[in-house]
Design a protein around this motif. Structure first.
Motif, PDB file in Angstrom:
ATOM      1  N   SER A  48      19.377 -36.000  19.423  1.00 25.82           N
ATOM      2  CA  SER A  48      18.111 -35.889  18.714  1.00 25.82           C
ATOM      3  C   SER A  48      18.177 -34.777  17.667  1.00 25.82           C
ATOM      4  CB  SER A  48      16.997 -35.591  19.717  1.00 25.82           C
ATOM      5  OG  SER A  48      15.757 -35.519  19.067  1.00 25.82           O
ATOM      6  N   PRO A  49      17.691 -35.065  16.456  1.00 30.13           N
ATOM      7  CA  PRO A  49      17.626 -33.997  15.461  1.00 30.13           C
ATOM      8  C   PRO A  49      16.524 -33.010  15.838  1.00 30.13           C
ATOM      9  CG  PRO A  49      16.637 -35.995  14.590  1.00 30.13           C
ATOM     10  CD  PRO A  49      17.203 -36.340  15.935  1.00 30.13           C
ATOM     11  N   MET A  50      16.716 -31.741  15.474  1.00 35.58           N
ATOM     12  CA  MET A  50      15.686 -30.732  15.706  1.00 35.58           C
ATOM     13  C   MET A  50      15.384 -30.050  14.380  1.00 35.58           C
ATOM     14  SD  MET A  50      17.683 -27.702  17.686  1.00 35.58           S
ATOM     15  CE  MET A  50      19.087 -26.881  16.929  1.00 35.58           C
ATOM     16  N   PRO A  51      14.188 -29.477  14.272  1.00 38.70           N
ATOM     17  CA  PRO A  51      13.842 -28.775  13.030  1.00 38.70           C
ATOM     18  C   PRO A  51      14.844 -27.669  12.727  1.00 38.70           C
ATOM     19  CG  PRO A  51      11.939 -28.942  14.491  1.00 38.70           C
ATOM     20  CD  PRO A  51      13.135 -29.415  15.262  1.00 38.70           C
ATOM     21  N   SER A  52      15.161 -27.538  11.464  1.00 42.94           N
ATOM     22  CA  SER A  52      16.107 -26.510  11.034  1.00 42.94           C
ATOM     23  C   SER A  52      15.392 -25.175  10.944  1.00 42.94           C
ATOM     24  CB  SER A  52      16.682 -26.893   9.672  1.00 42.94           C
ATOM     25  OG  SER A  52      17.584 -25.929   9.242  1.00 42.94           O
ATOM     26  N   ASP A  53      15.881 -24.192  11.717  1.00 42.45           N
ATOM     27  CA  ASP A  53      15.283 -22.853  11.646  1.00 42.45           C
ATOM     28  C   ASP A  53      16.303 -21.810  11.213  1.00 42.45           C
ATOM     29  OD1 ASP A  53      16.846 -22.436  13.875  1.00 42.45           O
ATOM     30  OD2 ASP A  53      15.199 -21.867  15.189  1.00 42.45           O
ATOM     31  N   GLY A  54      17.535 -22.240  10.970  1.00 43.91           N
ATOM     32  CA  GLY A  54      18.572 -21.331  10.514  1.00 43.91           C
ATOM     33  C   GLY A  54      19.233 -20.525  11.609  1.00 43.91           C
ATOM     34  N   ALA A  55      18.635 -20.448  12.793  1.00 41.42           N
ATOM     35  CA  ALA A  55      19.200 -19.644  13.882  1.00 41.42           C
ATOM     36  C   ALA A  55      20.008 -20.489  14.851  1.00 41.42           C
ATOM     37  CB  ALA A  55      18.091 -18.917  14.630  1.00 41.42           C
ATOM     38  N   VAL A  56      19.565 -21.701  15.120  1.00 41.50           N
ATOM     39  CA  VAL A  56      20.224 -22.566  16.090  1.00 41.50           C
ATOM     40  C   VAL A  56      20.595 -23.870  15.399  1.00 41.50           C
ATOM     41  CG1 VAL A  56      19.928 -23.821  18.269  1.00 41.50           C
ATOM     42  CG2 VAL A  56      18.867 -21.583  17.987  1.00 41.50           C
ATOM     43  N   CYS A  57      21.882 -24.248  15.460  1.00 42.82           N
ATOM     44  CA  CYS A  57      22.270 -25.512  14.834  1.00 42.82           C
ATOM     45  C   CYS A  57      22.521 -26.599  15.872  1.00 42.82           C
ATOM     46  CB  CYS A  57      23.479 -25.339  13.931  1.00 42.82           C
ATOM     47  SG  CYS A  57      24.951 -24.754  14.755  1.00 42.82           S
ATOM     48  N   GLY A  58      22.672 -26.218  17.143  1.00 43.56           N
ATOM     49  CA  GLY A  58      22.869 -27.187  18.208  1.00 43.56           C
ATOM     50  C   GLY A  58      22.367 -26.640  19.519  1.00 43.56           C
ATOM     51  N   LEU A  59      22.013 -27.551  20.415  1.00 40.28           N
ATOM     52  CA  LEU A  59      21.428 -27.146  21.683  1.00 40.28           C
ATOM     53  C   LEU A  59      21.640 -28.254  22.700  1.00 40.28           C
ATOM     54  CD1 LEU A  59      19.391 -24.944  22.865  1.00 40.28           C
ATOM     55  CD2 LEU A  59      17.615 -26.552  22.203  1.00 40.28           C
ATOM     56  N   TRP A  60      22.024 -27.884  23.905  1.00 39.74           N
ATOM     57  CA  TRP A  60      22.131 -28.849  24.999  1.00 39.74           C
ATOM     58  C   TRP A  60      21.160 -28.444  26.088  1.00 39.74           C
ATOM     59  CZ3 TRP A  60      25.873 -27.787  29.422  1.00 39.74           C
ATOM     60  CH2 TRP A  60      25.720 -28.727  30.443  1.00 39.74           C
ATOM     61  N   LEU A  61      20.321 -29.381  26.493  1.00 42.06           N
ATOM     62  CA  LEU A  61      19.407 -29.180  27.612  1.00 42.06           C
ATOM     63  C   LEU A  61      19.768 -30.179  28.696  1.00 42.06           C
ATOM     64  CD1 LEU A  61      15.938 -28.830  25.844  1.00 42.06           C
ATOM     65  CD2 LEU A  61      17.261 -27.021  26.910  1.00 42.06           C
ATOM     66  N   ALA A  62      20.043 -29.682  29.886  1.00 42.60           N
ATOM     67  CA  ALA A  62      20.330 -30.551  31.027  1.00 42.60           C
ATOM     68  C   ALA A  62      19.049 -30.684  31.833  1.00 42.60           C
ATOM     69  CB  ALA A  62      21.447 -29.955  31.877  1.00 42.60           C
ATOM     70  N   LEU A  63      18.406 -31.848  31.730  1.00 40.64           N
ATOM     71  CA  LEU A  63      17.205 -32.109  32.507  1.00 40.64           C
ATOM     72  C   LEU A  63      17.608 -32.729  33.840  1.00 40.64           C
ATOM     73  CD1 LEU A  63      14.952 -33.565  29.666  1.00 40.64           C
ATOM     74  CD2 LEU A  63      15.210 -31.193  30.396  1.00 40.64           C
ATOM     75  N   ASP A  64      16.634 -33.017  34.675  1.00 37.39           N
ATOM     76  CA  ASP A  64      16.943 -33.582  35.993  1.00 37.39           C
ATOM     77  C   ASP A  64      17.720 -34.887  35.911  1.00 37.39           C
ATOM     78  OD1 ASP A  64      15.810 -31.509  37.416  1.00 37.39           O
ATOM     79  OD2 ASP A  64      13.851 -32.474  37.592  1.00 37.39           O
ATOM     80  N   THR A  65      17.362 -35.743  34.949  1.00 41.62           N
ATOM     81  CA  THR A  65      17.997 -37.067  34.887  1.00 41.62           C
ATOM     82  C   THR A  65      18.645 -37.385  33.548  1.00 41.62           C
ATOM     83  OG1 THR A  65      15.907 -38.077  34.218  1.00 41.62           O
ATOM     84  CG2 THR A  65      16.380 -38.017  36.592  1.00 41.62           C
ATOM     85  N   THR A  66      18.560 -36.483  32.594  1.00 42.37           N
ATOM     86  CA  THR A  66      19.036 -36.751  31.241  1.00 42.37           C
ATOM     87  C   THR A  66      19.634 -35.483  30.632  1.00 42.37           C
ATOM     88  OG1 THR A  66      17.205 -38.302  30.952  1.00 42.37           O
ATOM     89  CG2 THR A  66      18.320 -37.588  28.956  1.00 42.37           C
ATOM     90  N   ASP A  67      20.643 -35.667  29.798  1.00 46.91           N
ATOM     91  CA  ASP A  67      21.152 -34.571  28.978  1.00 46.91           C
ATOM     92  C   ASP A  67      20.635 -34.790  27.561  1.00 46.91           C
ATOM     93  OD1 ASP A  67      22.908 -33.037  30.740  1.00 46.91           O
ATOM     94  OD2 ASP A  67      24.117 -34.860  30.825  1.00 46.91           O
ATOM     95  N   LEU A  68      19.996 -33.768  27.009  1.00 48.19           N
ATOM     96  CA  LEU A  68      19.505 -33.830  25.645  1.00 48.19           C
ATOM     97  C   LEU A  68      20.405 -32.969  24.772  1.00 48.19           C
ATOM     98  CD1 LEU A  68      15.688 -33.289  26.323  1.00 48.19           C
ATOM     99  CD2 LEU A  68      16.897 -35.462  26.053  1.00 48.19           C
ATOM    100  N   VAL A  69      20.944 -33.558  23.718  1.00 47.76           N
ATOM    101  CA  VAL A  69      21.765 -32.825  22.761  1.00 47.76           C
ATOM    102  C   VAL A  69      21.027 -32.851  21.430  1.00 47.76           C
ATOM    103  CG1 VAL A  69      23.937 -32.769  21.489  1.00 47.76           C
ATOM    104  CG2 VAL A  69      23.935 -33.315  23.936  1.00 47.76           C
ATOM    105  N   PHE A  70      20.614 -31.668  21.004  1.00 48.39           N
ATOM    106  CA  PHE A  70      19.899 -31.523  19.746  1.00 48.39           C
ATOM    107  C   PHE A  70      20.844 -30.972  18.687  1.00 48.39           C
ATOM    108  CE2 PHE A  70      16.752 -31.294  23.050  1.00 48.39           C
ATOM    109  CZ  PHE A  70      15.718 -32.077  22.566  1.00 48.39           C
ATOM    110  N   TYR A  71      20.634 -31.403  17.457  1.00 46.73           N
ATOM    111  CA  TYR A  71      21.427 -30.909  16.333  1.00 46.73           C
ATOM    112  C   TYR A  71      20.483 -30.653  15.168  1.00 46.73           C
ATOM    113  CZ  TYR A  71      21.046 -35.793  14.974  1.00 46.73           C
ATOM    114  OH  TYR A  71      20.551 -37.035  14.658  1.00 46.73           O
ATOM    115  N   ASP A  72      20.858 -29.745  14.300  1.00 48.67           N
ATOM    116  CA  ASP A  72      20.075 -29.378  13.126  1.00 48.67           C
ATOM    117  C   ASP A  72      19.860 -30.611  12.261  1.00 48.67           C
ATOM    118  OD1 ASP A  72      19.082 -28.381  10.704  1.00 48.67           O
ATOM    119  OD2 ASP A  72      20.436 -26.672  10.694  1.00 48.67           O
ATOM    120  N   GLN A  73      18.607 -30.966  12.025  1.00 52.66           N
ATOM    121  CA  GLN A  73      18.314 -32.175  11.258  1.00 52.66           C
ATOM    122  C   GLN A  73      18.792 -32.078   9.814  1.00 52.66           C
ATOM    123  OE1 GLN A  73      14.089 -32.588  11.653  1.00 52.66           O
ATOM    124  NE2 GLN A  73      13.619 -31.154  10.006  1.00 52.66           N
ATOM    125  N   ALA A  74      19.043 -30.872   9.320  1.00 58.66           N
ATOM    126  CA  ALA A  74      19.540 -30.714   7.952  1.00 58.66           C
ATOM    127  C   ALA A  74      21.055 -30.902   7.858  1.00 58.66           C
ATOM    128  CB  ALA A  74      19.156 -29.336   7.412  1.00 58.66           C
TER     129      ALA A  74
END
Length: 187
Positions: free
Chosen positions: A55-81
């Motif tokens: 999933s793309p995430m809003p660009s804030d300049g500080a974080v370009c990628g993020l992984w969240l491990a939920l109970d049943t799903t892994d969410l991988v976010f990347y800078d939408q820019a």
């Protein structure tokens, strides 16, 4: 320069050991036939028995990628820019944290969480990886693994006659598979 957390080793041998460990981990995975980070996500999802959602995430300049491990799903976010190779590398880096079994001791701060995930129940978050610098062994390991993954995903088969189709690509591939024996300098 690379270093091991325990000994503060800054030698080229330390980097080579880490790279060999990353390569061995990837050799143990069924990666043949994959040609994109999306295909890798599907393969890892099957292997883990849980979906990996990009999933793309809003660009804030500080974080370009993020992984969240939920109970049943892994969410991988990347800078939408981000685009093209940069986006693929961000995703491969976050997937490398999954492959390496990393966990973060640093929780996501409330402000960033509210900005990025206003509808996400914090109680669902089991583990989270947030990184802005490459200062830990986990970050170096994820960075090396991501580079090796992308090389595997985008490596073209060698021509049947044994010649290199692109001399520059052949030199890069040789560097990735057999680093130089000379001493490296951080400068």
């Amino acid at each position: 320069m690379w270093s091991s957390a325990a000994a503060g080793d800054r030698s080229p041998d330390s980097f080579r050991r880490l790279r060999r460990r990353c390569a061995a981990r990837l050799r143990a995975l069924p990666l043949h036939g994959l040609d994109s980070t999306e295909a890798l996500c599907r393969r890892l999802s099957v292997q883990r028995g849980r979906p990996i959602v990009l999933s793309p995430m809003p660009s804030d300049g500080a974080v370009c990628g993020l992984w969240l491990a939920l109970d049943t799903t892994d969410l991988v976010f990347y800078d939408q820019a981000s685009t093209g190779a940069h986006r693929a590398h961000i995703i491969a880096h976050e997937l490398s944290h999954i492959i390496c079994g990393h966990r973060s001791a640093e929780p996501l701060d409330a402000g960033t969480a509210a900005h990025l995930f206003p509808d996400l129940d914090p109680a669902l978050v089991r583990g989270m990886l947030r990184r802005a610098a490459y200062s830990t062994v986990q970050e170096r390991e994820a960075e090396i693994t991501a580079s090796l993954l992308l090389h595997l995903l985008h490596a073209a088969p060698a021509p049947a006659d044994g010649s290199a189709a692109d001399p520059t690509a052949a030199r890069i591939a040789a560097t990735l598979t057999d680093p130089p024996r000379r001493r490296w300098s951080p400068c």
